[in-house]
Design an enzyme around this catalytic site. Structure first.
Site, short mmCIF file in Angstrom:
data_model
loop_
_atom_site.label_atom_id
_atom_site.label_comp_id
_atom_site.label_asym_id
_atom_site.label_seq_id
_atom_site.Cartn_x
_atom_site.Cartn_y
_atom_site.Cartn_z
N ARG A 272 -9.54 -12.71 -2.07
CA ARG A 272 -8.22 -13.27 -2.38
C ARG A 272 -7.48 -13.47 -1.05
NH1 ARG A 272 -5.98 -10.37 0.56
NH2 ARG A 272 -4.68 -8.54 0.24
N GLY B 292 -5.83 -2.37 8.46
CA GLY B 292 -5.37 -3.38 9.41
C GLY B 292 -5.34 -2.91 10.85
N CYS C 28 -9.75 -2.62 1.99
CA CYS C 28 -9.92 -2.59 0.53
C CYS C 28 -11.34 -3.01 0.11
CB CYS C 28 -8.87 -3.47 -0.15
SG CYS C 28 -8.72 -5.12 0.52
N ASN C 29 -11.83 -4.13 0.64
CA ASN C 29 -13.18 -4.58 0.27
C ASN C 29 -14.23 -3.56 0.70
OD1 ASN C 29 -13.38 -7.17 -1.07
ND2 ASN C 29 -12.21 -7.95 0.67
N HIS D 141 -5.02 -12.02 -7.07
CA HIS D 141 -5.40 -10.73 -7.66
C HIS D 141 -6.89 -10.45 -7.54
CE1 HIS D 141 -1.52 -10.54 -9.91
NE2 HIS D 141 -1.66 -9.34 -9.43
N ILE E 240 0.83 -1.21 0.00
CA ILE E 240 0.00 0.00 0.00
C ILE E 240 0.87 1.26 0.00
CG2 ILE E 240 -1.77 1.28 1.31
CD1 ILE E 240 -2.81 -1.29 -0.06
N GLN F 105 -7.43 -5.03 -5.01
CA GLN F 105 -7.16 -4.83 -3.57
C GLN F 105 -5.97 -3.94 -3.28
OE1 GLN F 105 -6.33 -7.97 -4.83
NE2 GLN F 105 -4.29 -8.44 -4.09
#
Ligand code: NAD
Length: 339
Positions: A172, A114, A144-145, A220, A14, A303
């Site tokens: 993933r 996180g 991300c989701n 991915h 990231i 992601q």
């Protein structure tokens, strides 16, 4: 007007992308990046000729970096004296420890998914709750989701009002290069409700959400299926039109070849996007359907890049650069080259 000065702490999956994204913002200056080890990303930065200055988080580790030829511009304390905002992209739990330093140096910080929510004053999403981040010292981005999910749900919510959503996340299990996760060959299920459904309700408390999550052995992109109950009926053409107008959503057609997560990754590479990154989520046009009045659709989440625009929106909010949500996201989009 003076540019807002930024440091990225943690130059991993990231952090590298945040650094590139900030470097494109004409009203921001990336002062440098911070890491602690000669990782592959740090070695690649060096081989590229150090486009960004590297600062070392742990003074004892400077000699280890210099021993393999990586130039170090100073310590983390040095860069913290120079910046307004830190984008903390360290592994989960380290951001919370770093926060003490950020407080000591009087810099604002934006943490990634996180970290625990308690690390920040506000759990933030650029499109859904920009106003809540204005002037705050510590923000935490959605994962991300959740970032992609909220983008899509917020888009429909602002048009028809969304009462509730039920989601299934096909997640993933590892990033490319995560060899420590082994050669996995299983589909692992988490208990209901997934954290993404719970997080959606924290950001959008007026929407009821639940859902399950299945970890899948791919590297991915995630795919999320969503069943959204609207307050008024909407037809397929309107849904497509609204998603198409959104600068961070791409409507793609299975008939054109966009039939998988990897087709989007490959397309991003063919576009010449660095690392095959795509900031936009994708909605598969032929997978938009209805169950009575409920809207059923599926989105692809790239992601590694999806959180970059909303994190940059966070800088705009916490530094009070723009008071207006749409003005802020439009600038982020323009500088990142989104439609
Ligand atoms: P990563 O492991 O790829 O990168 C973390 C980097 O931080 C590494 O380069 C590491 O050397 C460095 N680091 C470790 N300790 C440090 C310290 N004390 N000071 C400075 N640097 C330090 O991790 P990542 O995948 O980029 O994840 C970072 C955060 O982003 C996490 O909160 C994660 O949950 C979140 N996130 C990850 C993804 C993803 O797809 N990987 C997506 C969205 C959000």
């Amino acid at each position: 007007m003076a540019k807002t000065k930024i440091a990225v702490v943690g130059y991993g999956v990231i952090g590298q992308r945040l650094a590139d994204g900030v470097a494109l913002q004409k009203d921001m200056e990336l002062v440098g990046v911070v890491d602690a080890a000669p990782t592959l990303a740090v070695r690649a930065l060096c081989e590229k000729g150090m486009p960004y200055k590297l600062f070392c988080a742990i003074p004892d580790k400077i000699s280890g970096l210099e021993a393999v030829g990586i130039p170090v511009s100073g310590t983390m304390d040095d860069i913290l004296k120079e910046v307004d905002v830190v984008l903390d992209a360290t592994p989960a739990g380290i951001g919370e420890k770093n926060k003490e330093k950020y407080k000591k140096f009087g810099v604002k910080a934006i943490f990634q998914g996180g970290e625990k929510n308690e690390v920040a004053d506000v759990f933030f999403h650029g499109y859904a709750n920009y106003e809540k981040g204005i002037g705050k010292n510590f923000l935490k981005l959605t994962s991300c989701n959740t970032t992609g999910l909220i983008r899509a749900v917020d888009c429909l919510d602002r048009i028809v009002g969304i009462e509730k959503v039920v989601i299934t996340i096909i997640r993933r299990v590892a990033d490319p290069g995560d060899t420590h996760r082994g050669l996995v060959d299983l589909l692992k299920i988490d208990p209901i409700p997934s954290h993404q459904a719970v997080d959606l309700m924290l950001i959008m408390p007026h929407v009821k959400a639940t859902g399950i999550l299945v970890h899948t052995p791919v590297t991915h992109g995630h795919i999320i299926t969503i069943v959204a109950t609207p307050k008024r009926e909407i037809n397929k053409e309107e849904v497509i039109e609204e998603f198409s107008k959104h600068p961070r959503i791409r409507v793609v057609r299975i008939a054109d070849g966009f039939d998988s997560n990897t087709s989007l990754f490959r397309y991003a590479r063919d576009l010449g996007r660095p690392r095959g990154d795509m900031y936009e989520i994708a909605v598969f046009e032929e997978a938009i359907g209805f169950s009575d009045k409920d809207i059923v659709f599926a989105i692809n989440i790239p992601q590694e890049a999806v959180v970059i625009p909303e994190t940059i929106d966070g800088i705009r909010a916490c530094m009070n650069m723009q008071k207006d949500r749409l003005e802020a996201v439009a600038l982020t989009n323009e500088y990142l080259g989104m439609k």
